[in-house]
Design an enzyme around this catalytic site. Structure first.
Site, PDB file in Angstrom:
ATOM      1  N   ASN A   9       0.791  -1.183  -0.118  1.00  0.00           N
ATOM      2  CA  ASN A   9      -0.030  -0.059   0.120  1.00  0.00           C
ATOM      3  C   ASN A   9       1.000   1.267   0.045  1.00  0.00           C
ATOM      4  O   ASN A   9       1.530   1.550   1.228  1.00  0.00           O
ATOM      5  CB  ASN A   9      -0.875  -0.205   1.320  1.00  0.00           C
ATOM      6  CG  ASN A   9      -1.774   1.295   1.325  1.00  0.00           C
ATOM      7  OD1 ASN A   9      -1.759   1.819   0.579  1.00  0.00           O
ATOM      8  ND2 ASN A   9      -2.164   1.392   2.553  1.00  0.00           N
ATOM      9  N   LYS A  11       0.410   4.302  -0.204  1.00  0.00           N
ATOM     10  CA  LYS A  11      -0.519   5.234   0.667  1.00  0.00           C
ATOM     11  C   LYS A  11      -0.393   6.728  -0.597  1.00  0.00           C
ATOM     12  O   LYS A  11      -0.287   6.422  -1.713  1.00  0.00           O
ATOM     13  CB  LYS A  11      -0.068   5.554   1.900  1.00  0.00           C
ATOM     14  CG  LYS A  11      -0.156   4.198   2.630  1.00  0.00           C
ATOM     15  CD  LYS A  11       0.265   4.518   3.889  1.00  0.00           C
ATOM     16  CE  LYS A  11      -0.080   3.084   4.860  1.00  0.00           C
ATOM     17  NZ  LYS A  11      -0.007   3.234   6.237  1.00  0.00           N
ATOM     18  N   HIS A  94      -9.218   1.068   5.117  1.00  0.00           N
ATOM     19  CA  HIS A  94      -8.119   1.229   5.830  1.00  0.00           C
ATOM     20  C   HIS A  94      -8.271   2.261   7.099  1.00  0.00           C
ATOM     21  O   HIS A  94      -8.943   3.037   7.018  1.00  0.00           O
ATOM     22  CB  HIS A  94      -6.972   1.696   4.756  1.00  0.00           C
ATOM     23  CG  HIS A  94      -5.765   1.649   5.421  1.00  0.00           C
ATOM     24  ND1 HIS A  94      -5.263   2.697   6.305  1.00  0.00           N
ATOM     25  CD2 HIS A  94      -4.726   1.031   5.254  1.00  0.00           C
ATOM     26  CE1 HIS A  94      -4.054   2.487   6.702  1.00  0.00           C
ATOM     27  NE2 HIS A  94      -3.590   1.318   5.930  1.00  0.00           N
ATOM     28  N   GLU A 166      -4.978  -5.018  10.711  1.00  0.00           N
ATOM     29  CA  GLU A 166      -3.941  -3.929  10.947  1.00  0.00           C
ATOM     30  C   GLU A 166      -4.114  -3.221  12.105  1.00  0.00           C
ATOM     31  O   GLU A 166      -4.993  -2.193  12.117  1.00  0.00           O
ATOM     32  CB  GLU A 166      -4.135  -3.031   9.655  1.00  0.00           C
ATOM     33  CG  GLU A 166      -3.557  -3.658   8.437  1.00  0.00           C
ATOM     34  CD  GLU A 166      -3.036  -2.466   7.207  1.00  0.00           C
ATOM     35  OE1 GLU A 166      -1.749  -2.867   6.886  1.00  0.00           O
ATOM     36  OE2 GLU A 166      -3.650  -1.535   7.277  1.00  0.00           O
ATOM     37  N   GLY A 172       2.783   2.434  10.891  1.00  0.00           N
ATOM     38  CA  GLY A 172       3.817   3.480  10.794  1.00  0.00           C
ATOM     39  C   GLY A 172       4.312   3.687  11.881  1.00  0.00           C
ATOM     40  O   GLY A 172       5.132   4.858  12.099  1.00  0.00           O
ATOM     41  N   SER A 212       3.723  -1.885  10.230  1.00  0.00           N
ATOM     42  CA  SER A 212       5.369  -1.960  10.449  1.00  0.00           C
ATOM     43  C   SER A 212       6.075  -3.309  10.062  1.00  0.00           C
ATOM     44  O   SER A 212       6.978  -3.658  10.618  1.00  0.00           O
ATOM     45  CB  SER A 212       5.794  -1.579  11.874  1.00  0.00           C
ATOM     46  OG  SER A 212       5.194  -0.296  12.193  1.00  0.00           O
TER      47      SER A 212
HETATM   48  P1  13P Z   1       3.147   0.600   7.482  1.00  0.00           P
HETATM   49  O1  13P Z   1       3.863  -0.662   7.271  1.00  0.00           O
HETATM   50  O2  13P Z   1       4.077   1.590   6.967  1.00  0.00           O
HETATM   51  O3  13P Z   1       3.150   0.243   9.222  1.00  0.00           O
HETATM   52  O4  13P Z   1       1.736   0.782   7.172  1.00  0.00           O
HETATM   53  C1  13P Z   1       0.974  -0.433   7.243  1.00  0.00           C
HETATM   54  C2  13P Z   1      -0.300  -0.114   6.505  1.00  0.00           C
HETATM   55  O5  13P Z   1      -1.097   0.621   6.963  1.00  0.00           O
HETATM   56  C3  13P Z   1      -0.711  -0.820   5.246  1.00  0.00           C
HETATM   57  O6  13P Z   1      -1.926  -0.633   4.938  1.00  0.00           O
END
Ligand code: 13P
Length: 259
Positions: A9, A11, A94, A166, A172, A212
């Site tokens: 993802n 983002k 999400h 998640e 993050g 993460s």
């Molecule tokens: P990170 O891997 O940056 O923690 O993000 C996870 C996420 O939200 C994937 O959709």
């Protein structure tokens, strides 16, 4: 046997030329990993370019969100037929959509239903916040989010969907769930799906972990029996890391097939 998945993802990262360059950098390293499903989810404006960049491979393209209506006066939104033209998958619900843009469970459900109606595989995100986790509400939150997101689907439709667990506290933050935590909580989501649908649906649906993920922690998480793959944020923005995660996922899948 549930086919493992690794999904990136991206983002709100990468301009169109940067996205095409990143996809091109990943392409060769991912080409041979055909035993698992590999999905990359760039921003909307890069879907077309990235799709062209990975042509000739089995890499799937996913959107990060979409509206549930097929068309209409919804300024700034993207509809299922628009997504369907370019993608096979779409991330729905999400936690960043839920927390920054007010997406409630009912909206998430409409989007899931719309995705399936348009032949897209939804990657449905669920996860508790840090506060909810500390208050011992993880089970309650995941039960509610999962039940509502998949409401109205047939068992067959649910079995073909993908769920991503998640935990919001892991996104993050550099603080991934422990392998045992990921396994236990995903098991819990699977239990809810078994109750809402039936045992074969619970056994068939792929449930990913996200939060993460990096190549240092991933082998121990993906080795867990309940974990069918990963939804990767930050690490999916680096070709080398994402390829490493895909290689690790394939190795875990091969190991899971051994008696
Ligand atoms: P990170 O891997 O940056 O923690 O993000 C996870 C996420 O939200 C994937 O959709």
């Amino acid at each position: 046997m549930r086919k493992f998945v690794i999904a990136g993802n991206w983002k709100m990262h990468k301009t169109l030329p940067q996205a095409v360059a990143l996809a091109s950098d990943m392409k060769e390293g991912l080409r041979t990993l055909e035993e698992i499903d590999i999905i990359i989810c760039p921003p909307f404006i890069a879907l077309d370019g990235v799709r062209d960049a990975v042509q000739g491979t089995k890499i799937c393209i996913g959107a990060q969100n979409m509206h549930w209506e097929a068309e209409g006066a919804f300024t700034g939104e993207i509809s299922p037929p628009m997504v369907q033209d370019l993608c096979t998958h779409v991330i729905i619900g999400h936690s960043e959509r839920r927390s920054h843009f007010g997406e409630a469970d009912t909206m998430v459900n409409r989007k899931v239903v719309a995705a399936i109606a348009h032949g897209l595989t939804p990657i449905v995100c669920v996860g508790e916040t840090d506060d909810e986790n500390r208050a011992g509400k993880t089970r309650e939150v995941l039960d509610r989010q999962t039940t509502r997101a998949l409401a109205g689907l047939s068992a067959q439709q649910a079995a073909a969907a993908i769920v991503a667990y998640e935990p919001v506290w892991a996104i993050g933050t550099g603080r991934a769930a422990s392998p045992a935590e990921a396994n236990e909580t995903i098991g819990l989501v699977r239990e809810v799906i078994g109750r809402e649908f039936d045992a074969p649906t619970a056994a068939a649906i792929r449930i990913l972990y996200g939060g993460s993920i990096n190549p240092g922690v991933w082998p121990d998480i993906i080795a867990q029996p309940e974990v069918d793959g990963g939804l990767v944020g930050g690490a999916s923005l680096f070709a080398e890391d994402f390829i490493a995660l895909a290689v690790q996922t394939r190795a875990a899948y091969a190991a899971s097939l051994r008696p």
